[in-house]
Scaffold this active site. Structure first.
Site, PDB file in Angstrom:
ATOM      1  N   CYS A 164      36.194  45.934  35.919  1.00  0.00           N
ATOM      2  CA  CYS A 164      35.644  44.920  35.006  1.00  0.00           C
ATOM      3  C   CYS A 164      34.201  44.591  35.375  1.00  0.00           C
ATOM      4  O   CYS A 164      33.949  43.793  36.289  1.00  0.00           O
ATOM      5  CB  CYS A 164      36.502  43.660  35.049  1.00  0.00           C
ATOM      6  SG  CYS A 164      35.876  42.335  34.007  1.00  0.00           S
ATOM      7  N   CYS A 173      33.229  40.958  35.002  1.00  0.00           N
ATOM      8  CA  CYS A 173      33.690  40.075  36.084  1.00  0.00           C
ATOM      9  C   CYS A 173      32.865  40.289  37.356  1.00  0.00           C
ATOM     10  O   CYS A 173      32.495  39.339  38.030  1.00  0.00           O
ATOM     11  CB  CYS A 173      35.155  40.342  36.422  1.00  0.00           C
ATOM     12  SG  CYS A 173      36.217  40.652  35.027  1.00  0.00           S
ATOM     13  N   ASP A 174      32.616  41.544  37.703  1.00  0.00           N
ATOM     14  CA  ASP A 174      32.078  41.856  39.032  1.00  0.00           C
ATOM     15  C   ASP A 174      30.607  42.287  39.038  1.00  0.00           C
ATOM     16  O   ASP A 174      30.030  42.482  40.114  1.00  0.00           O
ATOM     17  CB  ASP A 174      32.918  42.983  39.673  1.00  0.00           C
ATOM     18  CG  ASP A 174      34.377  42.585  39.817  1.00  0.00           C
ATOM     19  OD1 ASP A 174      34.632  41.380  39.961  1.00  0.00           O
ATOM     20  OD2 ASP A 174      35.257  43.465  39.790  1.00  0.00           O
TER      21      ASP A 174
END
Ligand code: NAP
Length: 318
Positions: A134, A137-138
């Site tokens: 992701c 997200c990261d």
């Protein structure tokens, strides 16, 4: 135990739209989500192919929140719980969660799909420590780093473009010499100076010592293996349907997706499916929304027919 007319599993675009339609039809409806409202849509940075949002589109989290609000406005209950078992019961279908058990006279499966793992050696060891599924997200953890993205579909190219705002250099490693992604996305990636390509290679191993240092790749044309230095690996090699909960309840195809008719009905009366969990070709928000509407409309009709049949039976028995 909580009872509903329509129980919807999954709070992505398909589930939220189904919830909107069933709630608007004045049915007692619940949508149950285990994670984040919006599902995969919520982890997508920008969505520019969902109609109604010109001038650059809308953010994934933004569209998720709008859909959540609109569904709640029609009285549909939005419940966060993780369902661990789904089965047919006398009243309909029961979903047992950690907090409660929810029973619906009709059930809509909209549990979506999750990123598929690469299956490379070291992938599990470095998961969350250099291996990610992701970018939204990261991404910020990879500021000024050199990363690789594995895959050649829309997700791989989308996320490579997104990562250009953080990473210093991005290499898309693809097993063929042609991308699967939409042409417009391909053109953007080819024009982006930070993105390079390693064609006809597969990743066999993720190597490092505490942190990722390299991937071992194999050239599928020559058969030769080599190490490709990198500080992060983003895996986008497709999705697996989230159908573990319903595999005993409805028929699945060979890929594990729910088999449906065009009206969203499944092999079991009273159970419908919509969105990425369904055996569809187009896995996009626009399509999931349409499928959610279709499945809910079919569930509404199913309940009307059920009520009509019951009323007739009562009449006959008098
Ligand atoms: P996808 O379209 O199935 O693409 C998966 C990619 O990974 C393919 O390029 C495939 O290679 C490669 N691959 C599969 N297994 C592999 C393996 N073991 N090793 C190396 N490479 C492997 O999956 P996706 O990109 O996640 O997209 C999923 C769905 O969501 C698609 O329907 C897509 O259109 C949709 N989506 C749309 C958007 C958008 O509209 N902007 C954004 C994201 C996702 P081959 O090409 O050789 O098969």
């Amino acid at each position: 135990m909580r009872y509903f007319d329509v129980l919807i599993l999954g709070g992505g675009p398909a589930g939220l739209t189904a919830g909107l339609y069933a709630g608007r039809a004045l049915l007692k409806t619940a949508v149950i989500e285990r994670g984040v409202w919006g599902g995969q849509m919520a982890t997508t940075e920008d969505i520019e192919n969902y109609p109604g949002f010109p001038n650059g589109g809308v953010t994934g989290p933004g569209l998720s929140e709008l859909m959540r609000q609109q569904t709640a406005e029609f009285g549909t209950e939005l419940i966060i719980d993780e369902i661990e078992e789904v089965k047919a019961v006398d009243e309909g279908f029961a979903a047992k969660g950690y907090d409660d058990t929810y029973v619906g006279r009709a059930l809509i499966i909209a549990t979506g799909a999750s990123p598929r793992q690469l299956g490379a050696k070291g992938e599990d060891d470095f998961r969350g420590r250099g291996v990610s599924y992701c970018a939204t997200c990261d991404g910020p953890f990879y500021k000024d780093k050199e990363i690789v993205i594995v895959g050649g579909g829309d997700s791989a190219v989308d996320e490579a473009l997104y990562m250009t705002r953080f990473a210093k250099a991005i290499t898309i490693i693809h097993r063929r010499d042609e991308l699967r992604a939409e042409k417009i996305m391909q053109e953007r990636a080819f024009k982006e100076p930070k993105i390079k390509f390693l064609w006809s290679h597969v990743v066999e191993e993720i190597k490092g010592n505490g942190e990722v240092r390299a991937v071992q790749v194999r050239n599928l044309k020559t058969g030769q293996a080599s190490d490709f230095p990198t500080q992060g690996v983003f895996v986008y090699v497709g999705m697996n349907p989230n159908t573990g909960l319903v595999q005993e309840l409805v028929k699945l195809n060979a890929g594990g997706y729910v088999c449906t008719e065009r009206d969203g009905s499944t092999s079991r009366a009273g159970v419908f499916a919509a969105g990425d969990v369904d055996n569809v070709r187009l896995r996009q928000v626009t399509n999931s929304v349409g499928m959610g509407a279709v499945a809910a409309t079919s569930a509404i009709r199913y309940l009307e027919e059920l009520d009509f049949a019951r009323a007739e039976a009562v009449q006959r028995s008098k």
